[in-house]
Design a protein around this motif. Structure first.
Motif, mmCIF file in Angstrom:
data_model
loop_
_atom_site.group_PDB
_atom_site.id
_atom_site.type_symbol
_atom_site.label_atom_id
_atom_site.label_comp_id
_atom_site.label_asym_id
_atom_site.label_seq_id
_atom_site.Cartn_x
_atom_site.Cartn_y
_atom_site.Cartn_z
ATOM 1 N N SER A 32 -6.483 -7.296 -2.783
ATOM 2 C CA SER A 32 -6.670 -5.875 -2.496
ATOM 3 C C SER A 32 -7.004 -5.635 -1.022
ATOM 4 O O SER A 32 -6.656 -4.609 -0.459
ATOM 5 C CB SER A 32 -7.798 -5.300 -3.350
ATOM 6 N N ARG B 14 -9.662 -0.008 -1.645
ATOM 7 C CA ARG B 14 -8.415 0.767 -1.693
ATOM 8 C C ARG B 14 -7.324 0.162 -0.812
ATOM 9 O O ARG B 14 -6.312 0.784 -0.540
ATOM 10 C CB ARG B 14 -8.678 2.216 -1.276
ATOM 11 N N GLY B 15 -7.554 -1.068 -0.345
ATOM 12 C CA GLY B 15 -6.556 -1.732 0.476
ATOM 13 C C GLY B 15 -6.719 -1.478 1.964
ATOM 14 O O GLY B 15 -5.748 -1.576 2.716
ATOM 15 N N TRP C 279 -5.171 -4.019 4.435
ATOM 16 C CA TRP C 279 -3.716 -3.945 4.646
ATOM 17 C C TRP C 279 -3.403 -2.963 5.776
ATOM 18 O O TRP C 279 -2.578 -3.241 6.648
ATOM 19 C CB TRP C 279 -3.004 -3.515 3.367
ATOM 20 N N PRO D 230 -2.890 1.501 0.567
ATOM 21 C CA PRO D 230 -1.959 1.223 -0.527
ATOM 22 C C PRO D 230 -2.406 1.757 -1.886
ATOM 23 O O PRO D 230 -1.570 1.970 -2.763
ATOM 24 C CB PRO D 230 -1.837 -0.300 -0.540
ATOM 25 N N LYS E 13 2.423 -5.375 1.542
ATOM 26 C CA LYS E 13 1.608 -4.178 1.300
ATOM 27 C C LYS E 13 2.267 -3.288 0.249
ATOM 28 O O LYS E 13 1.599 -2.752 -0.639
ATOM 29 C CB LYS E 13 1.401 -3.408 2.607
ATOM 30 N N ARG F 201 1.686 -4.761 -3.173
ATOM 31 C CA ARG F 201 0.305 -4.503 -3.605
ATOM 32 C C ARG F 201 0.181 -3.044 -4.051
ATOM 33 O O ARG F 201 -0.420 -2.733 -5.068
ATOM 34 C CB ARG F 201 -0.640 -4.837 -2.445
ATOM 35 N N GLU F 202 0.746 -2.148 -3.261
ATOM 36 C CA GLU F 202 0.711 -0.725 -3.575
ATOM 37 C C GLU F 202 1.398 -0.436 -4.906
ATOM 38 O O GLU F 202 0.893 0.339 -5.732
ATOM 39 C CB GLU F 202 1.392 0.049 -2.448
ATOM 40 N N TRP G 140 -0.707 -1.023 -7.939
ATOM 41 C CA TRP G 140 -1.627 0.085 -8.197
ATOM 42 C C TRP G 140 -0.885 1.317 -8.726
ATOM 43 O O TRP G 140 -1.398 2.040 -9.581
ATOM 44 C CB TRP G 140 -2.392 0.449 -6.923
#
Length: 159
Positions: free
Chosen positions: A6, A10-11, A14, A74, A129, A132-133, A136
Motif C-alpha cells: 500500500s 491510501r498509497g 506511490w 491510488p 501504482k 495497486r489502485e 482498491w
C-alpha cells in the motif's frame, strides 16, 4: 487483494515516488540534456513536442472527466464514483498514460538519455501504482471487474 504494498494507508508513498521521478525527469532534461544532431533533429523535435502536448491533453481530459473522484493517491476518493465515460471509456488510467507520454516527449525534446532512463522507471512505477489502485477499485466498486475487461489500462486496444 493485491500483493503490491500500500505504501501508506491510501498509497501516499506511490504518489511520493511518482513526484520524485517526475522531478528527476525535469531536472535531468534541463541539466543533462544533449542535442540530437543531423536529420534526426527535426523528427525528434516534432515527435517529442507532439508527445509532450498529447500527454498534457490526456492528463487534462482525465482530470476533467474524473471530477469529484479525482485524487493523486491510488486509493479511491471518499465519496467518489466509478467513472466510465469520456476518456475513461477508452482507457482506465488516462492521467498516468498522459504523464508517461509527456515525460517521454520532454526527454526526447531535451535529448536527455538520463531523462529517458528515468522515464522508463516512471512507466514501471505508474504501471505498478495502477495495479495497486485497481485492487482498491475492485474492492470499492462492484462493476470495476467488468469495466476492466472492456477497457485497456493505458493504450486503447493494446495495453
Amino acid at each position: 487483494m493485491s500483493r503490491l504494498p500500500s505504501l501508506g494507508r491510501r498509497g501516499e508513498g506511490w504518489f511520493g515516488l511518482q513526484l520524485l521521478l517526475l522531478a528527476g525527469i525535469f531536472v535531468a532534461g534541463l541539466l543533462i540534456g544533449g542535442d540530437w544532431r543531423g536529420p534526426m533533429r527535426g523528427a525528434t523535435d516534432l515527435g517529442g513536442g507532439a508527445l509532450l502536448l498529447a500527454g498534457i491533453a490526456l492528463v487534462a481530459l482525465g482530470v476533467r472527466d474524473l471530477g469529484q473522484s479525482l485524487t493523486p493517491l491510488p486509493a479511491p476518493a471518499a465519496g467518489g464514483t466509478l467513472v466510465e465515460h469520456g476518456v475513461y471509456g477508452r482507457i482506465r488510467h488516462p492521467i498516468y498514460a498522459g504523464l508517461m507520454a509527456s515525460a517521454l516527449g520532454f526527454a526526447v525534446l531535451r535529448a536527455s538519455v538520463a531523462a529517458l532512463l528515468l522515464t522508463g522507471a516512471l512507466v514501471v512505477l505508474l504501471d505498478l501504482k495502477a495495479r495497486r489502485e485497481e485492487a482498491w477499485l475492485v474492492e470499492r466498486y462492484p462493476g470495476y471487474d467488468d469495466y476492466a475487461r472492456r477497457t485497456r489500462r493505458f493504450v486503447p486496444g493494446i495495453y
